[in-house]
Design a protein around this motif. Sequence first.
Motif, short mmCIF file in Angstrom:
data_model
loop_
_atom_site.label_atom_id
_atom_site.label_comp_id
_atom_site.label_asym_id
_atom_site.label_seq_id
_atom_site.Cartn_x
_atom_site.Cartn_y
_atom_site.Cartn_z
N TRP A 187 -0.38 0.83 6.33
CA TRP A 187 0.95 0.45 5.60
C TRP A 187 1.35 -0.87 5.74
O TRP A 187 1.83 -1.57 4.66
CB TRP A 187 1.98 1.34 6.20
CG TRP A 187 1.70 2.63 6.32
CD1 TRP A 187 0.75 3.50 5.53
CD2 TRP A 187 2.25 3.78 7.25
NE1 TRP A 187 0.75 4.96 5.87
CE2 TRP A 187 1.66 5.05 7.08
CE3 TRP A 187 2.99 3.82 8.32
CZ2 TRP A 187 1.76 6.23 7.73
CZ3 TRP A 187 3.46 4.81 9.18
CH2 TRP A 187 2.73 6.10 8.83
N TYR A 188 1.10 -1.54 6.80
CA TYR A 188 1.46 -2.91 6.90
C TYR A 188 0.77 -3.83 5.88
O TYR A 188 1.43 -4.61 5.09
CB TYR A 188 1.12 -3.56 8.51
CG TYR A 188 1.59 -4.84 8.60
CD1 TYR A 188 3.13 -5.05 8.70
CD2 TYR A 188 0.97 -5.99 8.58
CE1 TYR A 188 3.50 -6.50 8.71
CE2 TYR A 188 1.26 -7.32 8.80
CZ TYR A 188 2.74 -7.38 8.94
OH TYR A 188 2.97 -8.95 9.10
N GLN A 189 -0.60 -3.44 5.73
CA GLN A 189 -1.58 -4.36 4.94
C GLN A 189 -0.99 -3.92 3.41
O GLN A 189 -0.88 -5.00 2.64
CB GLN A 189 -2.77 -4.06 5.04
CG GLN A 189 -3.55 -4.06 6.52
CD GLN A 189 -3.41 -5.73 6.77
OE1 GLN A 189 -3.36 -6.69 5.85
NE2 GLN A 189 -3.29 -5.83 7.99
N ILE A 190 -0.71 -2.87 3.10
CA ILE A 190 -0.26 -2.51 1.75
C ILE A 190 1.29 -3.39 1.28
O ILE A 190 1.19 -3.95 0.31
CB ILE A 190 0.08 -0.88 1.71
CG1 ILE A 190 -1.56 -0.13 1.51
CG2 ILE A 190 0.72 -0.64 0.21
CD1 ILE A 190 -1.24 1.24 1.70
N LEU A 191 2.28 -3.29 2.53
CA LEU A 191 3.44 -4.16 2.18
C LEU A 191 3.11 -5.38 1.96
O LEU A 191 3.69 -6.06 1.21
CB LEU A 191 4.46 -3.46 3.40
CG LEU A 191 4.87 -2.20 3.46
CD1 LEU A 191 5.63 -2.11 5.00
CD2 LEU A 191 5.84 -1.88 2.16
N GLN A 192 2.06 -6.05 2.87
CA GLN A 192 2.26 -7.38 2.77
C GLN A 192 1.31 -7.88 1.40
O GLN A 192 1.82 -8.82 0.94
CB GLN A 192 1.15 -7.93 3.83
CG GLN A 192 1.26 -9.39 4.45
CD GLN A 192 0.53 -9.54 5.50
OE1 GLN A 192 -0.39 -9.06 5.93
NE2 GLN A 192 0.90 -10.41 6.38
N ASN A 193 0.47 -6.89 1.18
CA ASN A 193 -0.23 -7.19 -0.38
C ASN A 193 0.52 -7.14 -1.54
O ASN A 193 0.41 -7.92 -2.54
CB ASN A 193 -1.39 -6.26 -0.16
CG ASN A 193 -2.46 -7.00 -0.98
OD1 ASN A 193 -3.05 -8.00 -0.71
ND2 ASN A 193 -2.96 -6.19 -2.15
N TYR A 194 1.64 -6.18 -1.52
CA TYR A 194 1.99 -5.89 -2.84
C TYR A 194 3.59 -6.00 -2.94
O TYR A 194 4.15 -5.60 -3.74
CB TYR A 194 2.08 -4.25 -3.14
CG TYR A 194 0.40 -4.08 -3.55
CD1 TYR A 194 -0.05 -4.32 -4.71
CD2 TYR A 194 -0.46 -3.14 -2.56
CE1 TYR A 194 -1.20 -4.00 -4.87
CE2 TYR A 194 -1.57 -2.84 -3.13
CZ TYR A 194 -2.27 -3.39 -4.13
OH TYR A 194 -3.33 -2.99 -4.53
N GLN A 195 4.16 -6.66 -1.73
CA GLN A 195 5.61 -6.71 -1.78
C GLN A 195 6.17 -7.32 -2.79
O GLN A 195 7.40 -7.53 -3.10
CB GLN A 195 6.02 -7.37 -0.44
CG GLN A 195 5.45 -8.48 0.03
CD GLN A 195 5.93 -8.59 1.60
OE1 GLN A 195 7.05 -8.41 2.14
NE2 GLN A 195 5.20 -9.76 2.12
#
Length: 883
Positions: A187-195
């Motif tokens: 989740w952290y990687q997704i948030l960091q990648n797409y924010q």
Amino acid sequence: MDEQALLGLNPNADADFRQRALAYFEQLKISQDAWQVCAEALAQSIYSDDHIKFFCFQVLEHQIKFKYSELTEVQQQLIRETLITWLQAQMLNPQPEKTFIRNKAAQVFALLFVTEYLTKWPKFFFDILSVVDLNPRGVDMYLRILMAVDAELVDRDVVHTSEEARRNTLLKDTMREQCIPSLVESWYQILQNYQYNNSELTCQCLEVVGAYVSWIDLSLIANERFINMLLGHMSVEVLREEACDCLFEIVNKGMDPIDKTKLVESLCQVLQSAGLFSIDQLSALSDQQKANVEAIMLAVMKKLTYDEEYNFENEGEDEAMFVEYRKQLKLLLDRLAQVSPELLLASVRRVFNTTLQNWQTTRFMEVEVAIRLLYMLAEALPVSHGAHFSGDVTKATALQDMMRTLVTSGVSAYQHTSVTLEFFETVVRYEKFFAVEPQHIPTVLMAFLDHRGLRHSSPKVRSRTAYLFSRFVKSLNKQMNPFIEDVLNRIQDLLELSPPENGYQALLSSDDQLFIYETAGVLIVNSEYSAERKQALMRNLLTPLMEKFKVLLEKLMMAQDEDRQMALADCLNHAVGFASRTSKAFSNKQTVKQCGCSQVYLDCLQTFLPALSCPLQKEVLRSGVRTFLHRMIICLEEEVLPFIPSASEHMLKDCEAKDLQEFIPLINQITAKFKTQVSPFLQQMFMPLLHAIFEVLLLPAEENDQSAALEKQMLRRSYFAFLQTVTGSGMSEVIANQGAENVERVLFTVIQGAVDYPDPIAQKTCFIILSKLVELWGGKDGPVGFADFVYKHIVPACFLAPLKQTFDLADAQTVLALSECAVTLKTIHLKRGPECIQYLQQEYLPSLQVAPEIIQEFCQALQQPDAKVFKNYLKVFFQRAKP
């Protein structure tokens, strides 16, 4: 597949085709291998029609849900491979699948997860993650699958069997151990990648975090890196609401108060270490930091706003959910206030003032939420005893300014019920404002009294305003003095008793009128008028009720039609209820006597009592008069006593269980309050009351009639409560003077109540009565034969009751009954001394085949000076004695 039947899946297909498609679906569900055709169609993308793809997923869903155990291992493996192949294809397709197909696919994945995770597919999430990586379409499906899994495991709207609940608990425990840290990292990687480049995926991911945070280890989320990222989202408008929801779920996680406090503290520390705000020194924040804090607050404020679809006239499930959601948002605002009260006050003040400056041209939901925020400040920035307008000067000034704006802006005339109600709720909540600026009282009173309040076109507004008006008047107390007569004149028409005619539409319901009568009573009683003036005003208030009552009672006696009788009886009951409600205005400082109003209420009593002898609609009429008598016993004290005998006589005629059950508390109230003053009356009516009770209790009832059995149980409890009141008020002579035969009968009913009926509440009362009688009569100078009764009946009752199978020592009420049983035995020992011990040792306990060493142990415990020691011992004694 039957291509013709598949045509019927299109929503635009005609009825015949649709019917054929339904029949085909049922046929495929029964078929042994149809699911394989559907699996192949999905894996190889054979069909382009969205409805056929959806249909194929439905067939697979049915197979997994209901027939999965019938499949071979090879077939089960085929289903797993089909889903993974379909998922891989999603990242290569030129166009993404429609949302409804992706959601259905996610549900099928979740079903398979629930079925296989614990046994055959422990790497479920890792397999999916290895396929999707950070591909946006893959991430979209991964997040949808996570939401579907959460729905399967923790959706509170789904009723799970105990077996499913156990399975879900095991699944969550296993996930916590095996994969949750990895999921959180993803989740952290997704948030960091797409924010910054895909707000839709970022919001989806925040929703997943908010959902899972309720059941995973909170420290995985409530830490610096996650919270800092969330706070960053607060300043991005498209992410703000979802980030706010996520933060709310983190703060709102169900946990014990100590952990909750630690969480709020750690969250505050994270916020502070992020340099976002300092509790000690808000002024030191940079403008950007203040803007970030405000962004959180403003997002919450925005989410409090009603949407256009909210149905105020017919509130259903959606509306109830929004009301609940508002409560949750309020909690979040309260917690933000703990961190930065000054900033919350400043934010609300700005929103409030901006909105109210132009309320005439602003949409209702924005006006409502502006006033609502002012209302909510009272709890977000709490003070003791509502003292919002003293103490902290900055806060008091801000609230005073907003309240002044509220009452002088004219917003009370806004043409929407939600705004109107919020206006009245807020002026009542901040009633202490009117002590600081009393010049605004007339303005608010007029709003209450005219078309904005009590005469509003909406019954809902009129009803709520009636209650709020009552509270407002009570809170202002002496400040109402200049307006009393004017207000009484203006509410005159609202006090009229609605006639019992069909179709008559009164402005207020009878329940609402109760508040208006109470308000009128408060105005009169709290006024600075002389006793004579108060009496005159109270007579003006109550005389129309008495006159109407007499006329309506005559009409009832002659009424033939039952519906007409019921309408008249209800109307009579309302009249009594209104008179009764005015008496709530009196207090220990302002008694009925001091206000010179005794005679008015005695006149009411004389007017209402004849209703007790009316043979029609007895239950309704007796209930109303009985309630009035309860009030008059408190207000008129001994002046009411001359009316009690005849009232009781009427109420005991043609009684049913419920009548008696409601009459006994009245007698208990009189007995406990006046004690020996009513001894002659009690002695006279004691046996008639008991005969009426026994007569009802002995009536035969059908074996399966549970309501009749419950009524008898409640009546039995009331009967024992009456005996407890009589013995506990020091009036045992009332029982003693009933003649030996009657006394014996009463005593046996108490023994029977203690032993024979499996009702621990009644049993407890019976033991209280027995210990009181032993205390009063159990000494050497007690009534003749009572000592024998103690040994023959009371002592055995103390053993027979707890030895019964129905006497459940694991039940809290039963333990209380046992505790009173212990008190009874202690009282017998206290009054009879060594003779009691001798009887237990040599006669009674041996007759129960109790071992000599246990008898010795029992008698030693009974002789302990500390009653608690014996109570504890007695519980152990009976636990050992029971098989």
